[in-house]
Design a protein around this motif. Sequence first.
Motif, PDB file in Angstrom:
ATOM      1  N   ALA A 160      31.683  -3.451 -24.582  1.00  0.00           N
ATOM      2  CA  ALA A 160      33.252  -2.802 -24.607  1.00  0.00           C
ATOM      3  C   ALA A 160      33.500  -1.955 -23.231  1.00  0.00           C
ATOM      4  O   ALA A 160      34.474  -2.069 -22.763  1.00  0.00           O
ATOM      5  CB  ALA A 160      33.377  -2.149 -26.001  1.00  0.00           C
ATOM      6  N   GLN A 161      32.583  -1.187 -23.163  1.00  0.00           N
ATOM      7  CA  GLN A 161      32.265  -0.409 -21.954  1.00  0.00           C
ATOM      8  C   GLN A 161      32.538  -1.004 -20.703  1.00  0.00           C
ATOM      9  O   GLN A 161      33.387  -0.668 -19.710  1.00  0.00           O
ATOM     10  CB  GLN A 161      31.298   0.675 -21.971  1.00  0.00           C
ATOM     11  CG  GLN A 161      31.368   1.610 -23.098  1.00  0.00           C
ATOM     12  CD  GLN A 161      32.499   2.370 -23.138  1.00  0.00           C
ATOM     13  OE1 GLN A 161      33.337   2.400 -23.983  1.00  0.00           O
ATOM     14  NE2 GLN A 161      32.385   3.731 -22.243  1.00  0.00           N
ATOM     15  N   LYS A 162      31.658  -2.085 -20.629  1.00  0.00           N
ATOM     16  CA  LYS A 162      31.775  -2.886 -19.436  1.00  0.00           C
ATOM     17  C   LYS A 162      33.229  -3.472 -19.207  1.00  0.00           C
ATOM     18  O   LYS A 162      33.767  -3.573 -18.043  1.00  0.00           O
ATOM     19  CB  LYS A 162      30.666  -3.870 -19.306  1.00  0.00           C
ATOM     20  CG  LYS A 162      29.380  -3.508 -19.000  1.00  0.00           C
ATOM     21  CD  LYS A 162      29.297  -3.038 -17.809  1.00  0.00           C
ATOM     22  CE  LYS A 162      27.591  -2.223 -17.566  1.00  0.00           C
ATOM     23  NZ  LYS A 162      27.701  -1.927 -16.082  1.00  0.00           N
ATOM     24  N   ILE A 163      33.808  -3.822 -20.300  1.00  0.00           N
ATOM     25  CA  ILE A 163      35.048  -4.511 -20.051  1.00  0.00           C
ATOM     26  C   ILE A 163      35.936  -3.557 -19.724  1.00  0.00           C
ATOM     27  O   ILE A 163      37.222  -3.705 -19.118  1.00  0.00           O
ATOM     28  CB  ILE A 163      35.564  -5.323 -21.325  1.00  0.00           C
ATOM     29  CG1 ILE A 163      34.540  -6.387 -21.645  1.00  0.00           C
ATOM     30  CG2 ILE A 163      36.862  -5.614 -21.662  1.00  0.00           C
ATOM     31  CD1 ILE A 163      34.748  -7.051 -23.112  1.00  0.00           C
ATOM     32  N   LYS A 164      36.063  -2.364 -20.338  1.00  0.00           N
ATOM     33  CA  LYS A 164      36.962  -1.185 -20.253  1.00  0.00           C
ATOM     34  C   LYS A 164      37.028  -0.948 -18.733  1.00  0.00           C
ATOM     35  O   LYS A 164      37.888  -0.303 -18.242  1.00  0.00           O
ATOM     36  CB  LYS A 164      36.708  -0.106 -21.310  1.00  0.00           C
ATOM     37  CG  LYS A 164      37.592   1.085 -21.128  1.00  0.00           C
ATOM     38  CD  LYS A 164      37.359   2.110 -22.021  1.00  0.00           C
ATOM     39  CE  LYS A 164      38.319   3.349 -22.098  1.00  0.00           C
ATOM     40  NZ  LYS A 164      38.022   4.120 -23.111  1.00  0.00           N
ATOM     41  N   GLY A 165      35.803  -0.712 -18.325  1.00  0.00           N
ATOM     42  CA  GLY A 165      35.614  -0.300 -16.891  1.00  0.00           C
ATOM     43  C   GLY A 165      35.771  -1.225 -15.648  1.00  0.00           C
ATOM     44  O   GLY A 165      35.874  -0.907 -14.578  1.00  0.00           O
ATOM     45  N   SER A 166      36.208  -2.485 -16.036  1.00  0.00           N
ATOM     46  CA  SER A 166      36.755  -3.427 -15.015  1.00  0.00           C
ATOM     47  C   SER A 166      38.138  -4.304 -15.568  1.00  0.00           C
ATOM     48  O   SER A 166      38.398  -4.697 -16.349  1.00  0.00           O
ATOM     49  CB  SER A 166      35.684  -4.873 -15.108  1.00  0.00           C
ATOM     50  OG  SER A 166      36.276  -5.710 -14.483  1.00  0.00           O
ATOM     51  N   SER A 167      38.864  -3.707 -14.651  1.00  0.00           N
ATOM     52  CA  SER A 167      40.419  -4.251 -14.815  1.00  0.00           C
ATOM     53  C   SER A 167      40.409  -5.646 -14.897  1.00  0.00           C
ATOM     54  O   SER A 167      41.244  -6.443 -15.269  1.00  0.00           O
ATOM     55  CB  SER A 167      41.126  -3.742 -13.815  1.00  0.00           C
ATOM     56  OG  SER A 167      40.804  -3.850 -12.395  1.00  0.00           O
ATOM     57  N   GLU A 168      39.643  -6.347 -13.778  1.00  0.00           N
ATOM     58  CA  GLU A 168      39.389  -7.811 -13.541  1.00  0.00           C
ATOM     59  C   GLU A 168      39.008  -8.478 -14.789  1.00  0.00           C
ATOM     60  O   GLU A 168      39.801  -9.475 -15.326  1.00  0.00           O
ATOM     61  CB  GLU A 168      38.530  -8.240 -12.481  1.00  0.00           C
ATOM     62  CG  GLU A 168      38.969  -7.811 -11.134  1.00  0.00           C
ATOM     63  CD  GLU A 168      38.480  -6.465 -10.818  1.00  0.00           C
ATOM     64  OE1 GLU A 168      39.122  -5.864  -9.846  1.00  0.00           O
ATOM     65  OE2 GLU A 168      37.970  -5.672 -11.596  1.00  0.00           O
ATOM     66  N   ILE A 169      38.126  -7.868 -15.595  1.00  0.00           N
ATOM     67  CA  ILE A 169      37.608  -8.432 -17.005  1.00  0.00           C
ATOM     68  C   ILE A 169      38.795  -8.292 -17.962  1.00  0.00           C
ATOM     69  O   ILE A 169      38.998  -9.169 -18.777  1.00  0.00           O
ATOM     70  CB  ILE A 169      36.245  -7.792 -17.369  1.00  0.00           C
ATOM     71  CG1 ILE A 169      35.225  -8.243 -16.373  1.00  0.00           C
ATOM     72  CG2 ILE A 169      35.862  -8.788 -18.630  1.00  0.00           C
ATOM     73  CD1 ILE A 169      33.953  -7.551 -16.829  1.00  0.00           C
TER      74      ILE A 169
END
Length: 608
Positions: A454-463
């Motif tokens: 979730a944190q990785k997704i939240k930190g990437s506008s592209e994802i």
Amino acid sequence: MEITQQLSSLPRERQEDEPDQQKEEGEQKEGEEEKKEEESTVVEDDVPDISTLSEQIDEFLSVLDRFKDAKEEKAARPQVPETAVEQFVTAVENEIAKYESDGEELPLLDAINRVSRLHLELSGFSQDANYYNVTNKSGCVLHHAMCFLEDEFFSLLDAGSSGRPHEASPKESNSCEASPAYPKETVEKLRDIAAAMISAGYGTECCEVFIAARSKEVEAAVSSVGYEKGSIDDVVKMPWESLEGAIATWIKSFRHFVSVILPAEHDLCNQVFSVDPDISTTLFHTVAGGVLLHLLVLPEAVAMTKRSAEKLFKVLDIYDALRDATPTIDSLLPDQADDFSLADELTSVRSRLGDAAISIFCDLEGSVKSDAAKTPVPGGAVHPLTRYVMNYIKYACEYKNTLDLVFHDHHTPFSVQLMELMDLLDSNLEAKSKLYKDPALSNIFLMNNGRYIAQKIKGSSEINMLLGETWYRKRSSNLRQYHKNYQRETWAKVLACFKDEGLTAAKGGVQKPVVKERLKSFNSLFEEIHRTQSAWVVSDEQLQSELRVSVSAVVVPAYRSFLGRFAQCLTPGRQTEKYVKFGAEDLESYIDELFDGKVPAPVARRRT
């Protein structure tokens, strides 16, 4: 006696006269030689200079023009000024010889162009015996002149660009501006020589020299940026570490070729061969197209190398470079009327790289699906597979636009492909969570990995953009469920110690033995949980804090309430110390030691 004397004296008289006769003969001979020298001097003095001869030739060419334009079919052919023609072509030949010997600057091109036109006009009358000799003579001199110009053309091409780097080209123009490869004066000379050779029918020789010289120069310009030409086999056999560096160098060289060298070479061809745009276009295609094909060797070879996940990003870098260059190449190197198409070749290489990128990404899906490691991660921490996949996806999504193009060409949106990969990762983690014997730890494992994702997704506008808000909300809901499952699996038994059921007697009294047993059970359960779960790992500070706060929120108030209602049932002193090991604040302190990933010290009695 007189007769005898006269007869006897006759030989003597002849002998006496002989020196005079020889003298007369000598004087006569000398006179004849002087006369010849004088006549020779007069002849040499009578030869007009090349300027005058040029005027005479121009006049003759004008007469020929008028003859060709004459309406009368039987107009008499003009008389050839053989002497003037002979003298003129000889003078031009002598001037070329002087230039070849001492390299002095001479105004030769006008004269050579005049010889060229003269020979062309005379060739139209070559069957006429009156024209044969001068036609033959002018042809020989013209050939000599063209050989001379060919050498001069090569020398200018070879020497003029020495030490001049390819820089941004000037605005395209057919005028003779300064070229990034040559000074203005050199470009002007090259243009004039090219025009002269093409006009004289020696365009093929001129073009061959230009192609040889400029191909060599353009290849050198590309090499100067670092690119080393190699074969497909050379590239395929490279270790990945070496190939990775070669790709970075290739991208730099290729972008320089497209943005700087290609426009500059295009302008140079236009300027030098302004006399014939078709020739200019053909030469540019030959020179630039040949170098472009050499540059496409590496991308083609990379597309053929063995697939592996770490190669995806370099493959996409090459794909991007080719995609960015396509408009410029299509503009400057449009298809010509032949079977081979540079545009088709460029598209073909890009397509093969796209296939390679898709294959690599799909191989990653296969790796996730087949990763069936049987050893659980200690403490329920984030699994290495999760870290690898999410970091890989985050990096891949920086190429979102490129991957969209690549997958679109294969009728599969990249977002769909990405969701499929995420679903495979979730399934794999669910399977790995079952490796833990403790269901509570299984849920900690799923929480850790879910929060990391979730944190990785939240930190990437592209994802975020690719997966969408609905997908993210569903994953957040899953995390809350893992949290509830953990609370139930770990603390439900603890909270059961504080239930009212079974604590009161029939007449409203308190069952003291049950209270004591409940406190003993709580102490045992809590100590075991503290000992075990302090070694569990929750590396995300926010999640760690959320877990501790949620545990404290349900356990500490229940414990405090239980003591408030039933502590008076215990005899003060030893009995209280035996059964009440913790104060409410002590519980909070011990709960704050959970999920540190450390082996805890034994729980000590902390009375407040």
